[in-house]
Design an enzyme around this catalytic site. Structure first.
Site, short mmCIF file in Angstrom:
data_model
loop_
_atom_site.label_atom_id
_atom_site.label_comp_id
_atom_site.label_asym_id
_atom_site.label_seq_id
_atom_site.Cartn_x
_atom_site.Cartn_y
_atom_site.Cartn_z
N GLU A 139 0.85 -1.19 0.00
CA GLU A 139 0.00 0.00 0.00
C GLU A 139 0.88 1.23 0.00
O GLU A 139 1.89 1.29 0.71
CB GLU A 139 -0.90 0.01 1.24
N GLU A 144 -2.67 11.71 3.29
CA GLU A 144 -3.40 11.09 4.39
C GLU A 144 -3.09 11.80 5.70
O GLU A 144 -1.97 12.24 5.94
CB GLU A 144 -3.02 9.61 4.53
#
Length: 319
Positions: A139, A144
Site C-alpha cells: 500500500e 493522508e
C-alpha cells in the site's frame, strides 16, 4: 444519467521520435477530469476496513444525496453535512472510490483544489492492490492524515521484509523505517516539511499537486502548493509527457536498498476516500484538541462537515 466519458491517450512513436525521449520521460496514458471520474472509478460501498464512523454509499446513492457530482473540469467527493446521526445507527454517509485501471511502474499526478477538513475526518488518496488479500501487494499512502493535524505524511505498508534507510535524499522527515504492517500498522512513513501539504492550511492556499513516481527500484512522492514558484511546468500544464528527474528533491523517497519492490508492490488501483474516527482518527482524537469524543462529535454536528470534501481538478497517469 451522467454520461460516461474517460479520455485515454495513446501515442504511436516512430523510432526517430522514440530516440529523442529520455529514459526518465513518461507519456500520458490516462487523463481523468470532471465527468470522466464516473467511468474511471468504481464506488465501493462495503463496511469500512478501518472501523470508521462512516457508511460508504454506492454510486446511485451518492448522486442522489449530492455527495459526488461533476462539471466538465471538476469532480467533488464529500460527506453528508446535513443529518444528525442516531448513535446506535449507521455512520455518516460518505464515499470511497477505486480506479478500474491498475498500475505498476508509472507516474501519477493529482491536482487537488480542496481536501476534506474537520475534527474526526480521515481523508486519503492512496494506492493498493484491488484483490482482497491486503497487505499482500503493498500500500502507498500519498495524501493522508486525521483531525486536521498536518503536515501530510506519505507511507508504505507491506508484508514483512521491507524497510527503508534512515538517511536518504528527500525533503521530508522519516518517522519510521520498517514498512511491516505487523508493527501497529504504522508503516514506513515520511512527514512532509510543508505545512501547506494538509488540512485547512492546504485549503487556504487553494490546494496543490501531489505526484508519485513508482519504478522497480524506488517510489518517490512530491508536493507543490498552489502558486508555488518551483512547480514544474509539465505538472502545471498536464502535457503529453513529463520528466520527474527534473522535479528536484522529492518530499518522500523510498528506495529498494532493503526492499524488493517487485516482491512487495504489485498492480495498484488508485483509491480516494473519506472516513471518520476509526483506527487512526478515533485513537488520536483525545490529543487533537477537538471537542467531545470523536464519535459523539461526528454524530451530532453535521454542519461541521460542510468543508469535508475533495475538489479534484484532474488525475493524470503517465507510463
Amino acid at each position: 444519467m451522467i454520461p460516461l466519458v474517460i479520455r485515454t491517450v495513446f501515442f504511436a512513436l516512430s523510432l526517430s521520435t522514440a530516440a529523442q525521449v529520455s529514459a526518465a520521460t513518461y507519456l500520458l496514458t490516462d487523463e481523468i477530469i470532471g465527468l470522466s471520474f464516473y467511468d474511471a472509478f468504481i464506488w465501493e460501498s462495503f463496511a469500512d476496513p478501518t472501523n470508521g464512523r462512516v457508511s460508504y454509499v454506492d454510486r446511485v446513492t451518492s448522486d442522489m444525496m449530492n455527495l459526488t457530482f461533476a462539471s466538465p473540469d471538476t469532480f467533488i467527493l464529500r460527506a453528508d453535512s446535513e443529518n444528525v446521526l442516531d448513535p446506535s445507527g449507521p455512520g455518516r454517509n460518505s464515499v470511497r472510490i477505486r480506479s478500474k485501471q491498475t498500475y505498476t511502474s508509472h507516474v501519477s499526478v493529482f491536482d487537488v483544489r480542496h481536501m476534506p477538513q474537520g475534527c474526526g475526518t480521515w481523508p486519503a488518496i492512496w494506492q493498493t492492490k484491488p484483490a482482497n488479500d491486503w497487505p499482500v501487494g503493498g500500500e502507498l499512502d500519498i495524501l493522508e492524515g486525521v483531525n486536521d493535524a498536518g503536515p501530510n505524511v506519505a507511507t508504505l505498508h507491506t508484508t514483512p521484509g521491507c524497510s527503508m534507510p534512515e538517511l536518504r535524499e528527500q525533503a521530508g522527515t522519516s518517522l519510521r523505517t520498517d514498512c511491516d504492517y505487523r508493527l501497529d500498522n504504522m508503516g514506513c512513513s515520511v512527514e512532509f516539511p510543508d505545512d501547506y501539504s494538509y488540512g485547512p492550511s492546504f485549503n487556504e492556499k487553494g490546494g496543490g499537486w501531489f505526484a508519485v513516481e513508482r519504478t522497480w527500484s524506488h517510489i518517490k512522492v512530491w508536493f507543490w502548493s498552489r502558486g508555488d514558484s518551483s512547480l514544474p511546468q509539465d505538472v502545471l500544464f498536464g502535457g503529453a509527457e513529463i520528466d520527474p528527474d527534473s522535479w528536484g528533491l522529492p518530499m518522500a523517497y523510498f528506495p529498494d536498498t532493503s526492499c524488493n519492490m517487485a516482491e512487495h508492490f504489485h498492480e495498484h488501483s488508485i483509491i480516494i476516500n473519506l472516513t471518520f474516527c476509526g483506527d487512526w482518527a478515533g485513537s488520536t482524537y483525545g490529543q487533537s484538541g477537538c471537542p467531545s469524543t470523536c464519535e459523539d462529535f461526528v454524530n451530532s454536528n453535521p454542519w461541521e462537515f460542510a468543508d469535508a470534501y475533495f475538489d479534484l481538478g484532474a488525475i493524470r497517469v503517465y507510463q
